[in-house]
Enzyme design. Structure first.
Site, PDB file in Angstrom:
ATOM      1  N   LYS A  42      -4.114  -1.894  10.206  1.00 40.29           N
ATOM      2  CA  LYS A  42      -4.612  -2.057   8.841  1.00 40.29           C
ATOM      3  C   LYS A  42      -4.615  -3.503   8.368  1.00 40.29           C
ATOM      4  O   LYS A  42      -4.924  -3.761   7.209  1.00 40.29           O
ATOM      5  CB  LYS A  42      -3.753  -1.212   7.888  1.00 40.29           C
ATOM      6  CG  LYS A  42      -3.986   0.290   8.072  1.00 40.29           C
ATOM      7  CD  LYS A  42      -2.890   1.101   7.407  1.00 40.29           C
ATOM      8  CE  LYS A  42      -3.092   2.580   7.637  1.00 40.29           C
ATOM      9  NZ  LYS A  42      -4.092   3.174   6.724  1.00 40.29           N
ATOM     10  N   ARG A  77      -7.580   4.066  13.647  1.00 41.58           N
ATOM     11  CA  ARG A  77      -6.669   5.200  13.858  1.00 41.58           C
ATOM     12  C   ARG A  77      -6.028   5.208  15.237  1.00 41.58           C
ATOM     13  O   ARG A  77      -4.893   5.646  15.396  1.00 41.58           O
ATOM     14  CB  ARG A  77      -7.421   6.518  13.637  1.00 41.58           C
ATOM     15  CG  ARG A  77      -8.004   6.686  12.254  1.00 41.58           C
ATOM     16  CD  ARG A  77      -6.952   6.657  11.188  1.00 41.58           C
ATOM     17  NE  ARG A  77      -7.546   6.831   9.854  1.00 41.58           N
ATOM     18  CZ  ARG A  77      -6.882   6.584   8.728  1.00 41.58           C
ATOM     19  NH1 ARG A  77      -5.634   6.152   8.766  1.00 41.58           N
ATOM     20  NH2 ARG A  77      -7.474   6.753   7.564  1.00 41.58           N
ATOM     21  N   GLN A 134      -3.351   2.663  15.208  1.00 39.16           N
ATOM     22  CA  GLN A 134      -2.290   3.179  14.334  1.00 39.16           C
ATOM     23  C   GLN A 134      -1.429   4.219  15.049  1.00 39.16           C
ATOM     24  O   GLN A 134      -0.197   4.202  14.958  1.00 39.16           O
ATOM     25  CB  GLN A 134      -2.933   3.793  13.080  1.00 39.16           C
ATOM     26  CG  GLN A 134      -1.934   4.275  12.025  1.00 39.16           C
ATOM     27  CD  GLN A 134      -2.647   4.853  10.787  1.00 39.16           C
ATOM     28  OE1 GLN A 134      -3.881   4.837  10.695  1.00 39.16           O
ATOM     29  NE2 GLN A 134      -1.868   5.358   9.855  1.00 39.16           N
ATOM     30  N   HIS A 162      -3.765  14.080   1.056  1.00 37.09           N
ATOM     31  CA  HIS A 162      -3.954  13.180   2.204  1.00 37.09           C
ATOM     32  C   HIS A 162      -2.743  13.230   3.137  1.00 37.09           C
ATOM     33  O   HIS A 162      -2.889  13.378   4.352  1.00 37.09           O
ATOM     34  CB  HIS A 162      -4.192  11.749   1.717  1.00 37.09           C
ATOM     35  CG  HIS A 162      -4.253  10.729   2.817  1.00 37.09           C
ATOM     36  ND1 HIS A 162      -5.279  10.683   3.731  1.00 37.09           N
ATOM     37  CD2 HIS A 162      -3.402   9.722   3.173  1.00 37.09           C
ATOM     38  CE1 HIS A 162      -5.071   9.686   4.587  1.00 37.09           C
ATOM     39  NE2 HIS A 162      -3.927   9.099   4.283  1.00 37.09           N
ATOM     40  N   ASP A 171       0.837  -1.196   0.000  1.00 35.57           N
ATOM     41  CA  ASP A 171       0.000   0.000   0.000  1.00 35.57           C
ATOM     42  C   ASP A 171       0.876   1.251   0.000  1.00 35.57           C
ATOM     43  O   ASP A 171       1.821   1.358   0.783  1.00 35.57           O
ATOM     44  CB  ASP A 171      -0.923  -0.002   1.226  1.00 35.57           C
ATOM     45  CG  ASP A 171      -2.093   0.966   1.053  1.00 35.57           C
ATOM     46  OD1 ASP A 171      -2.440   1.295  -0.100  1.00 35.57           O
ATOM     47  OD2 ASP A 171      -2.660   1.395   2.078  1.00 35.57           O
ATOM     48  N   GLU A 191      -9.328   4.213  -1.906  1.00 33.58           N
ATOM     49  CA  GLU A 191      -8.134   3.963  -2.714  1.00 33.58           C
ATOM     50  C   GLU A 191      -8.517   3.248  -4.014  1.00 33.58           C
ATOM     51  O   GLU A 191      -9.616   2.723  -4.151  1.00 33.58           O
ATOM     52  CB  GLU A 191      -7.132   3.071  -1.961  1.00 33.58           C
ATOM     53  CG  GLU A 191      -6.725   3.611  -0.597  1.00 33.58           C
ATOM     54  CD  GLU A 191      -5.490   2.915  -0.022  1.00 33.58           C
ATOM     55  OE1 GLU A 191      -4.774   2.228  -0.783  1.00 33.58           O
ATOM     56  OE2 GLU A 191      -5.256   3.062   1.198  1.00 33.58           O
ATOM     57  N   THR A 216      -9.014  -5.557   4.199  1.00 33.98           N
ATOM     58  CA  THR A 216      -8.933  -4.616   3.078  1.00 33.98           C
ATOM     59  C   THR A 216      -9.947  -5.108   2.065  1.00 33.98           C
ATOM     60  O   THR A 216      -9.890  -6.274   1.667  1.00 33.98           O
ATOM     61  CB  THR A 216      -7.524  -4.635   2.440  1.00 33.98           C
ATOM     62  OG1 THR A 216      -6.553  -4.346   3.447  1.00 33.98           O
ATOM     63  CG2 THR A 216      -7.411  -3.622   1.307  1.00 33.98           C
ATOM     64  N   GLU A 268     -10.423   4.041   4.042  1.00 37.46           N
ATOM     65  CA  GLU A 268      -9.550   4.831   3.169  1.00 37.46           C
ATOM     66  C   GLU A 268      -9.958   4.549   1.728  1.00 37.46           C
ATOM     67  O   GLU A 268      -9.977   3.397   1.284  1.00 37.46           O
ATOM     68  CB  GLU A 268      -8.073   4.486   3.401  1.00 37.46           C
ATOM     69  CG  GLU A 268      -7.579   5.012   4.745  1.00 37.46           C
ATOM     70  CD  GLU A 268      -6.062   4.932   4.923  1.00 37.46           C
ATOM     71  OE1 GLU A 268      -5.425   4.069   4.287  1.00 37.46           O
ATOM     72  OE2 GLU A 268      -5.524   5.738   5.712  1.00 37.46           O
ATOM     73  N   ASP A 278      -9.157   0.526   2.321  1.00 37.99           N
ATOM     74  CA  ASP A 278      -8.130   0.098   3.279  1.00 37.99           C
ATOM     75  C   ASP A 278      -8.595   0.497   4.687  1.00 37.99           C
ATOM     76  O   ASP A 278      -8.217   1.537   5.220  1.00 37.99           O
ATOM     77  CB  ASP A 278      -6.808   0.786   2.919  1.00 37.99           C
ATOM     78  CG  ASP A 278      -5.682   0.379   3.859  1.00 37.99           C
ATOM     79  OD1 ASP A 278      -5.738  -0.733   4.394  1.00 37.99           O
ATOM     80  OD2 ASP A 278      -4.754   1.182   4.040  1.00 37.99           O
ATOM     81  N   GLU A 328      -9.866  12.703   7.933  1.00 42.47           N
ATOM     82  CA  GLU A 328      -9.773  14.031   7.322  1.00 42.47           C
ATOM     83  C   GLU A 328     -11.127  14.727   7.254  1.00 42.47           C
ATOM     84  O   GLU A 328     -11.229  15.919   7.510  1.00 42.47           O
ATOM     85  CB  GLU A 328      -9.196  13.915   5.907  1.00 42.47           C
ATOM     86  CG  GLU A 328      -7.784  13.384   5.849  1.00 42.47           C
ATOM     87  CD  GLU A 328      -7.426  12.903   4.466  1.00 42.47           C
ATOM     88  OE1 GLU A 328      -7.667  11.709   4.170  1.00 42.47           O
ATOM     89  OE2 GLU A 328      -6.933  13.718   3.669  1.00 42.47           O
TER      90      GLU A 328
HETATM   91 CA    CA Z   1      -3.939   3.027   3.012  1.00 46.74          CA
END
Ligand code: CA
Length: 418
Positions: free
Chosen positions: A250, A234, A237, A132, A125, A198, A254, A196, A230, A361
């Site tokens: 993560k 948080r 993370q 971002h 990834d 993607e 996915t 996420e 994904d 975000e």
């Molecule tokens: Ca990602």
């Protein structure tokens, strides 16, 4: 005039004759997963087309439960099949106009179940959106240090987890893990579960160990693209990511969309990406247009809502680093890619607040909750929430779309972790 099929396709359908993506499907009548393509609301059983000898020569790989053997056949075969299917769906004297043949090889889209299309060996990834990376950097390090010194010089990435890549429609349990909001770690169900937005791309032709893929040849190695979510925890993370990057935050799931849209279908939608300043090193430099104009959308539907609400609109063209730069960078050490490997672009955020590709975000780390139409608000995802991503390229009177990748959040599994 754009090419037309004798099969009726709505101009806003994702699956025009210009698209013809590949996927793996099964039906109640025939539960064996096999390869198909889709036009409008019709799925075409390519294994049966092969049995009927409609390709001119036999391609037994369409009876497989993954695309890998078809991908391994190489770009010449991908093109030949695409041309042949296009002809079968558009020519006046096509054997597919015969009703008996149609009832044998056509399946209504609502009758199929889709399966993970590719046996994915490795998953990598990236982190290719400047918007971002800047947003996340501002939140975690402040405005002055938003982009780390390497970011404008190389496409940052990490080696992810292929075993937990799941097909659209798979429910996702909220993960448990270590979080350390107040210094000392505790073991909890994640309180800041996120998505996420993607795009994923599949390697269709590998390289030998020790032989990098040059940026000029990179596109030839890519079979096609799919939508990719994904999922990210948080709080897990934030505690674990230094110094080696995300790990458990993560690796629990996915999600990808079931139809792989080919690079040949996407070719007409290539656009210049953002100007790169400073100029990248020569192994990352190419003159061609390597961005893709793919409109992207994220919707959220809570358990209490009647309909999904759009919470973000973005576009793949915003990505700073292109997929050919990612592949050239990935292999510049001699790292070998194998057929079926998956790469994710990283979250695709646009320049405006309504084009951000993650809850982190969109809500600015929870400071600006999203208001849903039924009065609920969200900082991060709650149990029962369904996240759906869609994407398409707009042609002149037709679309090349990806369908969707969707997933529902279920409560954390019983606490067996300690
Ligand atoms: Ca990602």
């Amino acid at each position: 005039m754009p090419l037309k099929s004798f099969i009726e396709v709505h101009p806003e359908s994702d699956f025009s004759i210009q698209n013809l993506p590949y996927g793996v499907f099964s039906t109640k009548v025939n539960p064996n997963p096999r390869v198909g393509t889709r036009i409008g609301d019709v799925v075409i059983d390519l294994a049966l087309l092969d049995e009927e000898n409609l390709f001119g020569k036999r391609h037994v790989f369409f009876a497989d439960s993954t695309l890998n053997r078809f991908m391994s056949a190489g770009r010449g075969t991908w093109r030949e099949i695409r041309q042949r299917v296009t002809g079968l769906l558009s020519s006046d004297n096509s054997p597919l106009k015969n009703e008996a043949m149609q009832s044998r090889v056509f399946v209504p889209a609502e009758e199929i179940q889709m399966h993970l299309p590719v046996a994915i060996g490795d998953y990598t990834d990236f982190y290719a959106s400047r918007e971002h990376a800047t947003n996340v950097g501002i939140m975690f390090r402040g405005k002055e240090n938003a982009l780390l010194p390497n970011w404008l010089h190389l496409p940052v990435g990490y080696h992810g987890r292929a075993s937990s890549v799941v097909i659209s429609g798979t429910d996702v349990h909220r993960p448990r893990g270590q979080v350390a909001l107040h210094g000392a770690p505790e073991f909890v169900a994640s309180r800041s579960l996120d998505f996420e937005l993607e795009i994923g791309f599949f390697i269709g032709a590998g390289n030998n160990l020790g032989e990098p893929i040059s940026i000029e040849n990179a596109r030839e190695h890519i079979f096609g693209m799919a939508l990719l979510n994904d999922w990210s925890a948080r709080d897990i993370q934030a505690w674990e990511y230094q110094p080696l990057g995300p790990f458990l935050a993560k690796n629990f799931a996915t999600s990808i969309s079931p139809w792989v849209v080919t690079m040949d279908a996407l070719g007409p939608f290539r656009v210049d990406g953002p100007k790169q300043d400073p100029a990248p090193l020569s192994y990352l430099t190419t003159d061609s247009a390597n961005g893709y104009d793919i409109k992207l959308e994220v919707t959220l539907q809570s358990a209490a809502m009647d309909a999904a609400q759009t919470i973000s609109r973005s576009n793949m063209k915003y990505l700073y680093w292109s997929i050919v730069q990612m592949l050239a960078h990935h292999t510049v050490t001699g790292c070998n890619m194998r057929v079926g490997d998956l790469c994710g672009t990283g979250t695709i955020s646009g320049p405006t607040e309504d084009s951000y590709g993650s809850m982190l975000e969109l809500t600015w780390r929870g400071e600006k909750p999203i208001a849903l139409p039924n009065g609920e608000t969200r900082k991060f995802l709650q149990d029962g929430d369904t996240v759906t991503m869609k994407g398409y390229c707009q042609g002149d009177g037709y679309r090349i779309g990806f369908g969707e990748v969707t997933g529902k959040i279920l409560p954390a599994l019983a606490d067996r972790g300690r």
